[in-house]
Write an enzyme that holds these catalytic residues in place. Structure first.
Site, mmCIF file in Angstrom:
data_model
loop_
_atom_site.group_PDB
_atom_site.id
_atom_site.type_symbol
_atom_site.label_atom_id
_atom_site.label_comp_id
_atom_site.label_asym_id
_atom_site.label_seq_id
_atom_site.Cartn_x
_atom_site.Cartn_y
_atom_site.Cartn_z
ATOM 1 N N GLY A 1 4.401 -0.165 1.765
ATOM 2 C CA GLY A 1 2.980 0.121 1.653
ATOM 3 C C GLY A 1 2.157 -1.045 2.160
ATOM 4 N N GLN B 1 -5.221 -6.262 3.036
ATOM 5 C CA GLN B 1 -4.123 -7.219 3.196
ATOM 6 C C GLN B 1 -4.052 -7.777 4.614
ATOM 7 O OE1 GLN B 1 -1.120 -4.414 1.223
ATOM 8 N NE2 GLN B 1 -0.255 -6.451 0.909
ATOM 9 N N CYS C 1 5.130 -7.508 -3.210
ATOM 10 C CA CYS C 1 3.948 -7.312 -2.377
ATOM 11 C C CYS C 1 4.086 -8.129 -1.103
ATOM 12 C CB CYS C 1 2.710 -7.757 -3.158
ATOM 13 S SG CYS C 1 1.155 -7.528 -2.275
ATOM 14 N N LEU C 2 3.702 -7.530 0.021
ATOM 15 C CA LEU C 2 3.771 -8.243 1.302
ATOM 16 C C LEU C 2 2.848 -9.460 1.307
ATOM 17 C CD1 LEU C 2 3.930 -5.258 3.823
ATOM 18 C CD2 LEU C 2 5.806 -6.666 2.951
ATOM 19 N N HIS D 1 -0.402 0.657 -6.579
ATOM 20 C CA HIS D 1 -0.319 -0.739 -6.128
ATOM 21 C C HIS D 1 -1.261 -0.965 -4.944
ATOM 22 C CE1 HIS D 1 2.037 -4.486 -5.046
ATOM 23 N NE2 HIS D 1 1.428 -4.215 -3.909
ATOM 24 N N GLU D 2 -1.201 -0.065 -3.961
ATOM 25 C CA GLU D 2 -2.037 -0.222 -2.762
ATOM 26 C C GLU D 2 -3.508 0.033 -3.069
ATOM 27 O OE1 GLU D 2 -0.770 -1.765 -0.355
ATOM 28 O OE2 GLU D 2 1.316 -1.439 -0.879
ATOM 29 N N HIS E 1 -5.321 -2.945 -4.205
ATOM 30 C CA HIS E 1 -5.766 -3.830 -3.125
ATOM 31 C C HIS E 1 -7.173 -3.459 -2.646
ATOM 32 C CE1 HIS E 1 -2.362 -6.402 -2.273
ATOM 33 N NE2 HIS E 1 -1.532 -5.371 -2.252
#
Length: 190
Positions: free
Chosen positions: A59, A64, A107-108, A149-150, A153
């Protein structure tokens, strides 16, 4: 709901977008709604997918990569080249399920850090697809978790803000070179 945007699920030597990391202020700014879904938005979607696949992510939210738009790409089936990704534009969670589940998240934007986060197991979502069409979706399990989660953001929230075990959080962040001072705790249920 197959997407019309197909990107090969492979790592690129030089992904088109740079991922921002914990401590970068851009991750804390709320994203703006997308007024119209046009070619520019579809170009961003392709670049986001290429960047996500290059980083082995499932994701990626536009903030991000420094783009303050309510845009998310998700693909929980990286091992299936034919499975299309999910494109979420201006997503809104209409309803959460009552059951909660605690599971590990990463997380990225915080590479190498994996910690338990409690979230609702199921949800109902309204969003626009890459053609601008209104859609709804019921999700559970990993997909529901990835969506939540996304979507965090889009509101300037990171998964570490929801981690209850402060000791584990501090240790993991320190191990990977991140500072605990960049965590903004959120009360459970928020």
């Amino acid at each position: 709901m197959p997407t019309s945007i197909l990107v090969e699920k492979k790592k690129l030597a030089k992904p088109p977008l740079d991922i921002h990391y914990l401590g970068d202020r851009v991750l804390r700014q709320p994203a703006k709604r997308i007024a119209s879904v046009d070619e520019e938005i579809r170009r961003i979607i392709v670049a986001m997918l290429q960047t996500m696949y290059s980083a082995d992510g499932i994701g990626l939210a536009a903030p991000q990569v420094g783009i303050h738009k309510q845009l998310i790409v998700i693909d929980c089936e990286l091992d299936k080249p034919e499975a299309p990704p999910l494109i979420l534009i201006n997503p809104t969670i209409k309803k959460y399920g009552k059951a909660l589940a605690k599971d590990q998240e990463g997380c990225l934007s915080i590479p190498g850090v994996y910690l338990d986060v409690q979230r609702p197991e199921t949800l109902e979502l309204a969003y626009r697809d890459e053609s601008g069409r209104p859609r709804t979706l019921k999700a559970d399990g990993l997909l529901a978790r990835a969506i939540q989660h996304e979507m965090d953001h889009l509101n300037g929230v990171l998964f570490v803000d929801r981690v209850e075990n402060e000791l584990a959080l501090t240790e993991e962040l320190k191990k990977k070179g991140f500072s605990f001072q960049h965590v903004q705790h959120i009360a459970q249920g928020a």
